[in-house]
Structures are given as structure tokens and as C-alpha cells.
Enzyme design. Structure first.
Site, PDB file in Angstrom:
ATOM      1  N   ASN A  42     -36.053  67.046 124.917  1.00 47.91           N
ATOM      2  CA  ASN A  42     -34.800  66.597 125.505  1.00 47.91           C
ATOM      3  C   ASN A  42     -33.654  66.881 124.542  1.00 47.91           C
ATOM      4  OD1 ASN A  42     -36.104  64.449 124.016  1.00 47.91           O
ATOM      5  ND2 ASN A  42     -34.707  62.962 124.910  1.00 47.91           N
ATOM      6  N   ALA A  46     -22.981  63.906 124.386  1.00 46.63           N
ATOM      7  CA  ALA A  46     -22.160  62.700 124.428  1.00 46.63           C
ATOM      8  C   ALA A  46     -21.617  62.415 125.827  1.00 46.63           C
ATOM      9  CB  ALA A  46     -20.998  62.814 123.434  1.00 46.63           C
ATOM     10  N   ALA A  47     -21.479  63.432 126.654  1.00 45.40           N
ATOM     11  CA  ALA A  47     -20.991  63.234 128.020  1.00 45.40           C
ATOM     12  C   ALA A  47     -22.113  62.824 128.969  1.00 45.40           C
ATOM     13  CB  ALA A  47     -20.327  64.510 128.528  1.00 45.40           C
ATOM     14  N   GLU A  55     -38.936  68.326 130.176  1.00 46.10           N
ATOM     15  CA  GLU A  55     -39.678  69.046 131.207  1.00 46.10           C
ATOM     16  C   GLU A  55     -38.870  70.215 131.746  1.00 46.10           C
ATOM     17  OE1 GLU A  55     -40.533  64.576 131.842  1.00 46.10           O
ATOM     18  OE2 GLU A  55     -38.940  65.822 131.029  1.00 46.10           O
TER      19      GLU A  55
END
Length: 137
Positions: A42, A46-47, A55
Site C-alpha cells: 500500500n 496525504a489527500a 492488492e
């Protein structure tokens, strides 16, 4: 490749996660039809919206590397959770698009717990490419 070996590959992928906000690392390892493993982790932003799950990173990476959709044999997903981690809804939908519905999905955690399922079982009654084939043009 057995489930335990593929899960170990997912653990390796998890170590590369970019998780400065949630500190919740997830790793994925996608096995293609040629026996090659594609890692995914992953990657946060920040947004939040532009964040990508492990995945999807693995599946998109494999497609970008020239492998055909629906040619994958299995995917393993791992996180530091109480029980085996499960993919989010968006990842489940992408699996319906890019993977065979009967493809093996191995869910695990860092304690070595494993649960095996399929794409179909993760998203029953899914909407996929075959539904669009029914549209009259």
C-alpha cells in the site's frame, strides 16, 4: 507455489509499504500463469483518495509488465491484524475485473494465520465485464 510460500512473498512486499499516515502496512503477492510473483504494497497519500492498496498495486504492476488480465493463479494478502486480513471493496471489484472468479485468494496475518477463499466468494453477485457484454449496442 503453495499458500505459505506466496504469503511469505506478501510479507516481503509489505516491508516496502509507504504508510506515513496510517502506519498500517499491507503486502500482496500475485502469482501469474508463468510462476512469476508480482509484489504490491500500500502507498498512502496525504489527500487519501490517491492512496493505492497493496492488492491493486500488485495487479496493476503485473498488467503493466505485460501479463494478461485473468491469467493469474493466486494472490496472497497480509497485514499485522488480529485475524487474516481481507481486501477492501475497491480491491475486490478490481479482482473481479482482472482475475478469474475462481482464482485462489490467500488471506493472512503476521502470526501465520491463513484463510483461503476465491474472488467469487469475496464479492458474490458482482458486476463485471460479462455484464457489459449484455448491453445492446
Amino acid at each position: 507455489m503453495d499458500s505459505t510460500t506466496l504469503l511469505k512473498e506478501a510479507i516481503k512486499a509489505r516491508e516496502k509499504a509507504y504508510i506515513p499516515y496510517s502506519h498500517f502496512g499491507v503486502g500482496a503477492a500475485l502469482l501469474d500463469s508463468e510462476g512469476q510473483v508480482h509484489h504490491g504494497c500500500n502507498i498512502e497519500n496525504a489527500a487519501y483518495g490517491p492512496t493505492n492498496c497493496a492488492e491493486r498495486t500488485a495487479m496493476f504492476r503485473a498488467i503493466a509488465d505485460g501479463h494478461q488480465a485473468r491469467s493469474f493463479k493466486a494472490i496472497a494478502v497480509v497485514a499485522d491484524t488480529e485475524g487474516p486480513v481481507a481486501p477492501c471493496g475497491v480491491c475486490r471489484q478490481v479482482m473481479v475485473e482482472l482475475c478469474d472468479l475462481d482464482m485462489l485468494v490467500i488471506l493472512g496475518n503476521l502470526k501465520g494465520e491463513i484463510r483461503e477463499t476465491t474472488v467469487r466468494e469475496l464479492l458474490p453477485d458482482s458486476f463485471g465485464p460479462s455484464d457489459l457484454d449484455k448491453v445492446q449496442k
